[in-house]
Design a protein around this motif. Structure first.
Motif, PDB file in Angstrom:
ATOM      1  N   LEU A  27     -10.661   0.866  -2.395  1.00  0.00           N
ATOM      2  CA  LEU A  27      -9.341   0.271  -2.226  1.00  0.00           C
ATOM      3  C   LEU A  27      -8.707   0.021  -3.592  1.00  0.00           C
ATOM      4  O   LEU A  27      -7.494   0.213  -3.772  1.00  0.00           O
ATOM      5  CB  LEU A  27      -9.440  -1.035  -1.437  1.00  0.00           C
ATOM      6  CG  LEU A  27      -8.125  -1.790  -1.211  1.00  0.00           C
ATOM      7  CD1 LEU A  27      -7.116  -0.910  -0.484  1.00  0.00           C
ATOM      8  CD2 LEU A  27      -8.365  -3.082  -0.427  1.00  0.00           C
TER       9      LEU A  27
ATOM     10  N   HIS B 237     -10.976  -7.748   2.201  1.00  0.00           N
ATOM     11  CA  HIS B 237      -9.976  -6.685   2.207  1.00  0.00           C
ATOM     12  C   HIS B 237     -10.485  -5.485   2.996  1.00  0.00           C
ATOM     13  O   HIS B 237     -11.659  -5.100   2.871  1.00  0.00           O
ATOM     14  CB  HIS B 237      -9.655  -6.237   0.780  1.00  0.00           C
ATOM     15  CG  HIS B 237      -9.049  -7.307  -0.061  1.00  0.00           C
ATOM     16  ND1 HIS B 237      -7.831  -7.879   0.231  1.00  0.00           N
ATOM     17  CD2 HIS B 237      -9.502  -7.922  -1.189  1.00  0.00           C
ATOM     18  CE1 HIS B 237      -7.556  -8.797  -0.679  1.00  0.00           C
ATOM     19  NE2 HIS B 237      -8.546  -8.845  -1.539  1.00  0.00           N
TER      20      HIS B 237
ATOM     21  N   SER C 105      -9.072   0.246   4.797  1.00  0.00           N
ATOM     22  CA  SER C 105      -8.118   1.059   5.552  1.00  0.00           C
ATOM     23  C   SER C 105      -6.670   0.624   5.338  1.00  0.00           C
ATOM     24  O   SER C 105      -5.767   1.150   5.992  1.00  0.00           O
ATOM     25  CB  SER C 105      -8.453   0.986   7.047  1.00  0.00           C
ATOM     26  OG  SER C 105      -8.388  -0.368   7.504  1.00  0.00           O
ATOM     27  N   MET C 106      -6.421  -0.315   4.431  1.00  0.00           N
ATOM     28  CA  MET C 106      -5.044  -0.753   4.177  1.00  0.00           C
ATOM     29  C   MET C 106      -4.157   0.445   3.867  1.00  0.00           C
ATOM     30  O   MET C 106      -4.522   1.319   3.066  1.00  0.00           O
ATOM     31  CB  MET C 106      -5.004  -1.724   2.981  1.00  0.00           C
ATOM     32  CG  MET C 106      -5.540  -3.111   3.268  1.00  0.00           C
ATOM     33  SD  MET C 106      -5.448  -4.210   1.809  1.00  0.00           S
ATOM     34  CE  MET C 106      -3.672  -4.500   1.735  1.00  0.00           C
ATOM     35  N   ASN C 107      -2.959   0.499   4.504  1.00  0.00           N
ATOM     36  CA  ASN C 107      -2.053   1.608   4.222  1.00  0.00           C
ATOM     37  C   ASN C 107      -1.120   1.253   3.064  1.00  0.00           C
ATOM     38  O   ASN C 107      -1.155   0.140   2.532  1.00  0.00           O
ATOM     39  CB  ASN C 107      -1.256   2.002   5.471  1.00  0.00           C
ATOM     40  CG  ASN C 107      -0.392   0.856   6.005  1.00  0.00           C
ATOM     41  OD1 ASN C 107       0.200   0.103   5.242  1.00  0.00           O
ATOM     42  ND2 ASN C 107      -0.330   0.731   7.332  1.00  0.00           N
TER      43      ASN C 107
ATOM     44  N   GLU D 168       1.126  -1.870   3.483  1.00  0.00           N
ATOM     45  CA  GLU D 168       0.363  -3.111   3.391  1.00  0.00           C
ATOM     46  C   GLU D 168      -0.001  -3.418   1.948  1.00  0.00           C
ATOM     47  O   GLU D 168       0.042  -4.581   1.508  1.00  0.00           O
ATOM     48  CB  GLU D 168      -0.902  -2.999   4.248  1.00  0.00           C
ATOM     49  CG  GLU D 168      -0.618  -2.960   5.745  1.00  0.00           C
ATOM     50  CD  GLU D 168      -1.837  -2.611   6.565  1.00  0.00           C
ATOM     51  OE1 GLU D 168      -1.928  -3.062   7.719  1.00  0.00           O
ATOM     52  OE2 GLU D 168      -2.725  -1.869   6.065  1.00  0.00           O
ATOM     53  N   ILE D 169      -0.331  -2.384   1.192  1.00  0.00           N
ATOM     54  CA  ILE D 169      -0.656  -2.565  -0.223  1.00  0.00           C
ATOM     55  C   ILE D 169       0.556  -3.065  -0.991  1.00  0.00           C
ATOM     56  O   ILE D 169       0.471  -4.015  -1.776  1.00  0.00           O
ATOM     57  CB  ILE D 169      -1.166  -1.236  -0.826  1.00  0.00           C
ATOM     58  CG1 ILE D 169      -2.580  -0.950  -0.314  1.00  0.00           C
ATOM     59  CG2 ILE D 169      -1.142  -1.286  -2.358  1.00  0.00           C
ATOM     60  CD1 ILE D 169      -3.109   0.417  -0.698  1.00  0.00           C
TER      61      ILE D 169
ATOM     62  N   LYS E 280       1.335  -6.727  -0.382  1.00  0.00           N
ATOM     63  CA  LYS E 280       0.364  -7.714  -0.839  1.00  0.00           C
ATOM     64  C   LYS E 280       0.144  -7.716  -2.353  1.00  0.00           C
ATOM     65  O   LYS E 280      -0.099  -8.770  -2.946  1.00  0.00           O
ATOM     66  CB  LYS E 280      -0.971  -7.472  -0.137  1.00  0.00           C
ATOM     67  CG  LYS E 280      -2.013  -8.572  -0.343  1.00  0.00           C
ATOM     68  CD  LYS E 280      -3.260  -8.285   0.467  1.00  0.00           C
ATOM     69  CE  LYS E 280      -4.271  -9.420   0.357  1.00  0.00           C
ATOM     70  NZ  LYS E 280      -3.803 -10.651   1.005  1.00  0.00           N
TER      71      LYS E 280
END
Length: 243
Positions: free
Chosen positions: A104, A146, A149-151, A154-155, A158
């Motif tokens: 990530l 965290h 798989s955050m897209n 979303e990144i 945040k």
């Protein structure tokens, strides 16, 4: 639990954090200690940061935070006004950050093309800090793990990238500004510019900590420097058009 039992418990919890343990041993008498001649003798430059005071205040998933007060006072040894710290003998809910998995971490850098948001320069990964837009000082609790798989959306919602190199640490400047905001109720002024894209200099949220307090950060350049810059440029363009 008695105060002495609490001290023993905290020391046991800090066995794997030797610098924080040294700082706690200094503060464990609940008296005021000068950060310059006492604190730095214990932990050098780490005394006030995450390795020292801030780390003790935030706690971890395995240890609560400590309630530590700070004030400015004249020191008869340093012959100047310095910062003084005191643990008041109480603990508070931890609000530590979760580790960002390596995959990530790499993905966040790639989303922003390794460009820091303030100077807009492409940098090496070791010269960049992945900054949480919503400052840790206001979380009020530990961060949830965290998801790798955050897209991209979303990144971007945040995180932002700040620089940390030999010429400066923008993440540290932001932390100091957020600390002042909590203490004084006056929001930050990045680069000394008094502009907010929503609200004004005054903290407007009725909440000081917790997820609900994030609303009070919106409009501050430290919270979202890219949106702040665009809004400032738009305001300047509108002002030029009125002339």
């Amino acid at each position: 639990m008695s105060s002495q039992e609490l001290i023993i418990q905290i020391r046991e919890q800090l066995q794997k954090a030797p610098v924080q343990l040294k700082v706690f041993n200094l503060l464990s008498d609940s008296k005021w200690h000068c950060r310059e001649h006492e604190g730095k003798a214990v932990a050098s430059a780490q005394y006030a940061g995450g390795g020292g005071i801030q780390g003790l205040q935030r706690g971890t998933k395995n240890r609560p935070g400590l309630v530590i007060e700070t004030k400015k006072e004249y020191c008869n040894i340093c012959y100047q006004k310095t910062n003084w710290d005191r643990w008041i003998g109480e603990i508070q809910s931890a609000n530590s950050a979760a580790n960002i998995p390596t995959s990530l971490h790499r993905k966040i850098l790639q989303v922003y093309s390794y460009i820091d948001v303030i100077e807009q320069r492409e940098r090496k990964s070791h010269e960049l800090v992945i900054d949480h837009r919503f400052p840790m000082e206001r979380w009020g609790q530990n961060e949830s793990p965290h998801l790798t798989s955050m897209n991209e959306d979303e990144i971007r919602q945040k995180f932002q990238l700040l620089k940390k190199d030999v010429s400066g640490n923008h993440n540290l400047l932001k932390s100091r500004s957020c600390e002042r905001c909590i203490k004084t109720g006056k929001r930050g002024t990045p680069l000394g510019i008094k502009f907010w894209y929503k609200g004004d200099e005054n903290w407007s949220s009725p909440h000081q900590r917790g997820a609900e307090s994030e609303e009070g950060c919106i409009g501050c350049g430290w919270y979202d420097f890219e949106t702040w810059r665009k809004a400032l440029n738009q305001k300047l363009a509108e002002s030029a058009g009125d002339d």
